[in-house]
Scaffold this motif. Structure first.
Motif, PDB file in Angstrom:
ATOM      1  N   ARG A 181       0.816  -1.219   0.000  1.00 39.54           N
ATOM      2  CA  ARG A 181       0.000   0.000   0.000  1.00 39.54           C
ATOM      3  C   ARG A 181       0.851   1.270   0.000  1.00 39.54           C
ATOM      4  O   ARG A 181       0.326   2.354  -0.236  1.00 39.54           O
ATOM      5  CB  ARG A 181      -0.949   0.008   1.203  1.00 39.54           C
ATOM      6  CG  ARG A 181      -0.286   0.176   2.553  1.00 39.54           C
ATOM      7  CD  ARG A 181      -1.327   0.168   3.669  1.00 39.54           C
ATOM      8  NE  ARG A 181      -0.737   0.440   4.973  1.00 39.54           N
ATOM      9  CZ  ARG A 181      -0.146  -0.456   5.735  1.00 39.54           C
ATOM     10  NH1 ARG A 181      -0.027  -1.704   5.308  1.00 39.54           N
ATOM     11  NH2 ARG A 181       0.362  -0.123   6.909  1.00 39.54           N
ATOM     12  N   TYR A 182       2.154   1.131   0.300  1.00 40.39           N
ATOM     13  CA  TYR A 182       3.053   2.279   0.244  1.00 40.39           C
ATOM     14  C   TYR A 182       3.567   2.545  -1.167  1.00 40.39           C
ATOM     15  O   TYR A 182       4.232   3.558  -1.403  1.00 40.39           O
ATOM     16  CB  TYR A 182       4.277   2.056   1.137  1.00 40.39           C
ATOM     17  CG  TYR A 182       4.034   2.028   2.629  1.00 40.39           C
ATOM     18  CD1 TYR A 182       2.805   2.334   3.191  1.00 40.39           C
ATOM     19  CD2 TYR A 182       5.072   1.683   3.498  1.00 40.39           C
ATOM     20  CE1 TYR A 182       2.601   2.297   4.558  1.00 40.39           C
ATOM     21  CE2 TYR A 182       4.886   1.646   4.869  1.00 40.39           C
ATOM     22  CZ  TYR A 182       3.645   1.948   5.397  1.00 40.39           C
ATOM     23  OH  TYR A 182       3.461   1.918   6.757  1.00 40.39           O
ATOM     24  N   LEU A 183       3.316   1.633  -2.115  1.00 38.74           N
ATOM     25  CA  LEU A 183       3.981   1.684  -3.419  1.00 38.74           C
ATOM     26  C   LEU A 183       3.018   2.042  -4.541  1.00 38.74           C
ATOM     27  O   LEU A 183       1.857   1.620  -4.542  1.00 38.74           O
ATOM     28  CB  LEU A 183       4.625   0.330  -3.725  1.00 38.74           C
ATOM     29  CG  LEU A 183       5.661  -0.182  -2.714  1.00 38.74           C
ATOM     30  CD1 LEU A 183       6.062  -1.614  -3.055  1.00 38.74           C
ATOM     31  CD2 LEU A 183       6.880   0.724  -2.696  1.00 38.74           C
ATOM     32  N   SER A 184       3.514   2.782  -5.499  1.00 34.87           N
ATOM     33  CA  SER A 184       2.762   3.016  -6.718  1.00 34.87           C
ATOM     34  C   SER A 184       2.710   1.725  -7.528  1.00 34.87           C
ATOM     35  O   SER A 184       3.416   0.759  -7.240  1.00 34.87           O
ATOM     36  CB  SER A 184       3.425   4.123  -7.543  1.00 34.87           C
ATOM     37  OG  SER A 184       4.597   3.618  -8.195  1.00 34.87           O
ATOM     38  N   ARG A 185       1.914   1.735  -8.597  1.00 31.31           N
ATOM     39  CA  ARG A 185       1.828   0.519  -9.412  1.00 31.31           C
ATOM     40  C   ARG A 185       3.142   0.232 -10.128  1.00 31.31           C
ATOM     41  O   ARG A 185       3.350  -0.867 -10.633  1.00 31.31           O
ATOM     42  CB  ARG A 185       0.669   0.600 -10.401  1.00 31.31           C
ATOM     43  CG  ARG A 185       0.766   1.681 -11.449  1.00 31.31           C
ATOM     44  CD  ARG A 185      -0.577   1.850 -12.156  1.00 31.31           C
ATOM     45  NE  ARG A 185      -0.555   2.909 -13.152  1.00 31.31           N
ATOM     46  CZ  ARG A 185      -0.466   2.698 -14.456  1.00 31.31           C
ATOM     47  NH1 ARG A 185      -0.354   1.454 -14.915  1.00 31.31           N
ATOM     48  NH2 ARG A 185      -0.485   3.701 -15.296  1.00 31.31           N
ATOM     49  N   GLN A 208       7.250   2.879  -6.926  1.00 28.11           N
ATOM     50  CA  GLN A 208       7.803   4.016  -6.183  1.00 28.11           C
ATOM     51  C   GLN A 208       7.080   4.169  -4.853  1.00 28.11           C
ATOM     52  O   GLN A 208       5.865   3.972  -4.754  1.00 28.11           O
ATOM     53  CB  GLN A 208       7.658   5.306  -6.992  1.00 28.11           C
ATOM     54  CG  GLN A 208       8.273   6.516  -6.303  1.00 28.11           C
ATOM     55  CD  GLN A 208       8.123   7.794  -7.105  1.00 28.11           C
ATOM     56  OE1 GLN A 208       7.431   7.804  -8.122  1.00 28.11           O
ATOM     57  NE2 GLN A 208       8.768   8.852  -6.671  1.00 28.11           N
ATOM     58  N   LEU A 235       5.152   5.995  -2.165  1.00 32.11           N
ATOM     59  CA  LEU A 235       4.195   7.082  -2.322  1.00 32.11           C
ATOM     60  C   LEU A 235       4.325   8.125  -1.220  1.00 32.11           C
ATOM     61  O   LEU A 235       4.992   7.908  -0.204  1.00 32.11           O
ATOM     62  CB  LEU A 235       2.782   6.503  -2.344  1.00 32.11           C
ATOM     63  CG  LEU A 235       2.474   5.574  -3.528  1.00 32.11           C
ATOM     64  CD1 LEU A 235       1.167   4.820  -3.293  1.00 32.11           C
ATOM     65  CD2 LEU A 235       2.407   6.367  -4.830  1.00 32.11           C
ATOM     66  N   GLU A 236       3.643   9.256  -1.406  1.00 32.53           N
ATOM     67  CA  GLU A 236       3.741  10.372  -0.467  1.00 32.53           C
ATOM     68  C   GLU A 236       3.219  10.031   0.920  1.00 32.53           C
ATOM     69  O   GLU A 236       3.662  10.595   1.919  1.00 32.53           O
ATOM     70  CB  GLU A 236       2.993  11.589  -1.019  1.00 32.53           C
ATOM     71  CG  GLU A 236       3.782  12.385  -2.032  1.00 32.53           C
ATOM     72  CD  GLU A 236       5.024  13.003  -1.398  1.00 32.53           C
ATOM     73  OE1 GLU A 236       4.878  13.805  -0.457  1.00 32.53           O
ATOM     74  OE2 GLU A 236       6.137  12.662  -1.834  1.00 32.53           O
ATOM     75  N   CYS A 250      10.972   7.119   2.402  1.00 30.73           N
ATOM     76  CA  CYS A 250      11.090   7.174   0.940  1.00 30.73           C
ATOM     77  C   CYS A 250      12.433   6.599   0.512  1.00 30.73           C
ATOM     78  O   CYS A 250      13.259   6.207   1.350  1.00 30.73           O
ATOM     79  CB  CYS A 250      10.917   8.604   0.429  1.00 30.73           C
ATOM     80  SG  CYS A 250      12.285   9.710   0.845  1.00 30.73           S
TER      81      CYS A 250
END
Length: 423
Positions: A189-193, A196, A198-199, A204
């Motif tokens: 849930r912390y990662l983009s598809r 990366q 995410l904010e 990070c």
């Protein structure tokens, strides 16, 4: 990680001839996960990475486990453990981070071990799963085929499966090893598809520190036979066995590599706690995940700001999980009055409602800041007790919520003895 790195010398085009200045071919190795369908890196060796000259059995430390039965919460005092080996002769009698680990808790998905190390370890490769080693205290380096990682107190050292490495402490190091039977990654849930961070993630990519340069062994040592201890799957009682592979050349012969699979460190100081108006549940503290388990850290932070909030956790039955807390800094508010201290582990199993000591609830009201640091592992399969847990258990812990120091049967037995004495 989808965070690409390139270190040392690599050819412009992969899978093409890559030679040193004298015309000698360098040997390309793909280290990849999930059968060519996940993260990987390409490493370029001076020697042949498959050239072994011997293979012998390596006896693993005791990995036997005992069921948590009858079911009860447990308090384990890890600082009471000794991790040296009086029966072992030679240099490896000095405690190192590989051979002297003692199993605390484990199941079919993850094992948690503890070691106090002050000597360099042998070369080692875990071919079962990724390792995430939390550095409770101490400093030093981890030498790997990808390069050298410096570690310090508060670091998580994340080592992908099958990474050849060795631990070299600069000082006494207390290490809490989380060994998976899978990969260990940031929560999805912390990662983009595209991978990366995410904010809304509490850290990070700039907080993750991989090797900055290759680590080449030079001179006669580079071409001498060298042993690598390999932990792998097999038919032993734990499902794991060990092999001592002897290589014709030193594995630290990588002149360059690139890709998205490599070891790295992440320090707990760089975790940005997520807080709220009322108490937030443990998932906001999550830092990593593996198959059927998660890793969280509870860091120093401002706490709830509702005028009637109770900052310590509510009692909860996390019915699908066993919860393991390792207390490594500050003063953990919810466990005051329980005997928990630095170096303690609490195990609160599924099927048992757990929460703060009763006196801690009232004492927390109005508190604005918690100075505490703990590492939590929640598992979705019941944990069993390793030999180290049985050696350092606090037998009084389970009864502390009731204000008793012993189970009812023992108290009743004492009362019966008194009655008989009166008669």
């Amino acid at each position: 990680m989808a965070y690409y790195r390139s270190v040392g010398e690599v050819p412009r085009t992969r899978h093409t001839a890559f030679r040193d200045p004298d015309g000698n071919l360098r040997y390309e190795e793909l280290m990849g996960e999930e059968g060519f369908s996940s993260d990987s890196s390409l490493l370029y060796h001076r020697g042949v990475p498959s050239a072994i000259v011997d293979s012998r059995a390596w006896a693993l430390p005791d990995l036997s486990t005992t069921a948590n039965h009858p079911l009860k919460p447990r308090h384990l005092k890890l600082h009471d453990l000794t991790t040296h080996d009086e029966d072992r002769e030679g240099p490896s009698r000095e405690p190192n981070a590989v051979e002297h680990r003692r199993l605390v808790l484990g199941n079919a998905d993850v094992r948690i071990s503890y070691v106090v190390a002050d000597a360099p370890s042998p070369l080692y490769r875990n071919a079962v799963g990724d390792e995430c080693v939390y550095v409770e205290s101490g400093s030093g380096t981890v030498e790997t085929v990808f390069g050298v990682l410096a570690y310090r107190s508060g670091d998580y050292v994340v080592l992908p499966r099958a990474t050849t490495h060795r631990w070299v402490p600069a000082e006494l190091s207390r290490l809490y090893a989380i060994e998976a039977n899978s990969h260990i990654t940031p929560p999805r849930r912390y990662l983009s598809r595209f991978g990366q961070l995410l904010e809304h993630a509490p850290y990070c990519e700039r907080d993750l520190h991989g090797p900055g340069a290759v680590h080449l062994v030079e001179g006669p040592e580079a071409t001498q036979d060298v042993d690598v201890l390999v932990k792998h799957r097999g038919n032993g009682p734990s499902g794991l066995v060990g092999t001592r592979l002897t290589y014709a050349t030193h594995p630290f012969d990588v002149v360059g590599w690139d890709g998205c699979l490599y070891p790295y460190t992440f320090n707990v100081e760089d975790f940005m706690p997520i807080t709220g108006k009322v108490h937030q549940p443990p998932p906001v503290h999550q830092v990593f995940e593996g198959h059927n388990f998660v890793v969280c850290n509870f860091c120093p932070r401002k706490v709830d700001y509702h005028e009637g909030s109770i900052p310590v956790p509510y009692y909860h039955s996390n019915v699908d999980s066993d919860e393991v807390m390792f207390y490594v800094g500050g003063d953990y508010e919810a466990r005051k009055g329980s005997g928990i201290g630095l170096g303690s582990i609490s195990l609160h199993p599924g099927g048992y409602a757990h929460g703060p000591q009763p006196s801690a609830i009232e004492a927390s009201i109005g508190v604005e800041y918690f100075d505490e640091l703990a590492v939590m592992v929640d598992t979705f399969r019941p944990l069993e007790l390793g030999e180290a847990a049985l050696a350092v258990e606090d037998p009084a812990y389970a009864w502390t919520w009731s204000g008793r120091s012993r189970p009812r049967d023992e108290v009743g037995s004492d009362a019966a003895k008194v009655e008989r004495a009166r008669d």
